[in-house]
Scaffold this active site. Sequence first.
Site, mmCIF file in Angstrom:
data_model
loop_
_atom_site.group_PDB
_atom_site.id
_atom_site.type_symbol
_atom_site.label_atom_id
_atom_site.label_comp_id
_atom_site.label_asym_id
_atom_site.label_seq_id
_atom_site.Cartn_x
_atom_site.Cartn_y
_atom_site.Cartn_z
ATOM 1 N N LEU A 154 -11.240 58.793 11.020
ATOM 2 C CA LEU A 154 -12.125 59.046 12.153
ATOM 3 C C LEU A 154 -11.383 59.794 13.274
ATOM 4 O O LEU A 154 -11.223 59.291 14.380
ATOM 5 C CB LEU A 154 -12.710 57.717 12.652
ATOM 6 C CG LEU A 154 -14.069 57.775 13.348
ATOM 7 C CD1 LEU A 154 -15.128 58.456 12.513
ATOM 8 C CD2 LEU A 154 -14.531 56.368 13.722
ATOM 9 N N GLY A 155 -10.955 61.008 12.934
ATOM 10 C CA GLY A 155 -10.369 61.898 13.954
ATOM 11 C C GLY A 155 -11.477 62.769 14.512
ATOM 12 O O GLY A 155 -12.651 62.387 14.521
ATOM 13 N N ARG A 233 -8.796 67.297 2.020
ATOM 14 C CA ARG A 233 -7.822 67.921 1.128
ATOM 15 C C ARG A 233 -8.087 67.455 -0.298
ATOM 16 O O ARG A 233 -8.354 66.270 -0.540
ATOM 17 C CB ARG A 233 -6.389 67.521 1.521
ATOM 18 C CG ARG A 233 -5.842 68.295 2.688
ATOM 19 C CD ARG A 233 -5.644 69.778 2.373
ATOM 20 N NE ARG A 233 -5.097 70.529 3.476
ATOM 21 C CZ ARG A 233 -5.818 71.198 4.385
ATOM 22 N NH1 ARG A 233 -7.139 71.211 4.306
ATOM 23 N NH2 ARG A 233 -5.225 71.873 5.350
ATOM 24 N N ASP A 257 -15.498 70.538 -1.025
ATOM 25 C CA ASP A 257 -15.127 71.830 -0.426
ATOM 26 C C ASP A 257 -13.651 72.126 -0.687
ATOM 27 O O ASP A 257 -13.178 73.216 -0.404
ATOM 28 C CB ASP A 257 -15.395 71.796 1.087
ATOM 29 C CG ASP A 257 -15.112 73.134 1.759
ATOM 30 O OD1 ASP A 257 -15.579 74.167 1.232
ATOM 31 O OD2 ASP A 257 -14.422 73.162 2.796
ATOM 32 N N GLU A 262 -6.167 74.642 -5.432
ATOM 33 C CA GLU A 262 -6.947 75.805 -4.969
ATOM 34 C C GLU A 262 -6.183 77.101 -5.209
ATOM 35 O O GLU A 262 -4.961 77.110 -5.067
ATOM 36 C CB GLU A 262 -7.251 75.654 -3.470
ATOM 37 C CG GLU A 262 -8.138 74.455 -3.206
ATOM 38 C CD GLU A 262 -8.422 74.224 -1.718
ATOM 39 O OE1 GLU A 262 -8.081 75.090 -0.893
ATOM 40 O OE2 GLU A 262 -8.982 73.172 -1.402
ATOM 41 N N HIS A 280 -13.697 76.008 -0.355
ATOM 42 C CA HIS A 280 -12.949 75.702 0.881
ATOM 43 C C HIS A 280 -13.407 76.618 2.025
ATOM 44 O O HIS A 280 -12.615 77.394 2.583
ATOM 45 C CB HIS A 280 -11.437 75.834 0.658
ATOM 46 C CG HIS A 280 -10.627 75.117 1.712
ATOM 47 N ND1 HIS A 280 -9.373 74.612 1.476
ATOM 48 C CD2 HIS A 280 -10.902 74.822 3.019
ATOM 49 C CE1 HIS A 280 -8.904 74.047 2.583
ATOM 50 N NE2 HIS A 280 -9.812 74.168 3.531
#
Length: 314
Positions: A154-155, A233, A257, A262, A280
């Site tokens: 929860l940032g 991530r 996402d 990747e 992403h």
Amino acid sequence: MNTKDINVMVISALPPVMLAELEQLFTIHNYWLADDKADLLRKTAISIKGVVTRSHLGIDAHMINALPSLEIISIFGVGLDAVDLTAAKQRGIIVTHTPRVLSECVADTALALMLNVSRRYCEADRFSRSNTWVKGPFPASSRMHGKICGIAGLGHVGHAVAKRAQAFNMPIHYFDPYLQDAGFKRFDSVTALAESCDFLVLTLPGGADTFHLVGSEVLAALGKEGILVNVARGSIVDTSALINALKNNEILGAGLDVFEDEPNIPDELFQFDNVVLFPHLASNTHETRTDMANLALNNIKGYFERGEVLTPVK
Ligand code: 8YV
């Protein structure tokens, strides 16, 4: 001081406008575009005082230590998982990144994935385009409102997700080891959070502390009606465990996402209609990328002009 006398190395692809501005300000050595990277390093390493890089490429200890005069690393992006902060700290190198300016767009993407998986919108688009409607109606989906939104981390991004989910009348549950009382129902582990919610949204930082935090146990706890959304991530999710859970219908679906390797997405994920895959793109709007570029530029500019940075990594 003439900043043109300062040598800065660009080590990953940057938006062209940002690169052009950097070239106006500093003497730029573009490692990212160099055909012979080793040669560029040999010739310029000793003179490099600043590095500009992106979050997902970061900078490793090897590169940091190859640049003996390095004073500042300016990151275009918020994530720090690919930056060797210990190596930078040991040398007293300042690291800056671009928090906050991208939170709203990343949260938009989380909500888009939640909606697209639960309401099956991407699938419905494919259904319409392939003219399948003439054979019968599109199947029913699951609604969002009233379902519990579980936020892991929860940032700034997590809070922006909470704000949007509340507008959908979703109660908020969360897991955050550093935040005791955020005014929502708190859980001590991601497994307990997963057990309690319908949507598990990952907005945690990447890195060793969160590596494969979401594996078979968390997915089992999320359960048959649960949806996993990852805008953080790829490393946080054990992809093999996720593929198994999807194969065995242990969860309702997933919206991703970000991926472990990747830009490669495992072929196995393509078989699932209940999975929505984005490349992403969460922060990739013209406006937000401009804000990120300006912040990253102002950090390195401010450092060399006034000894001040706006958003240092503490
Ligand atoms: C970017 C991100 O896609 O900032 C981050 O940490 O993951 C994204 O905003 C990208 O990393 C920019 O380099």
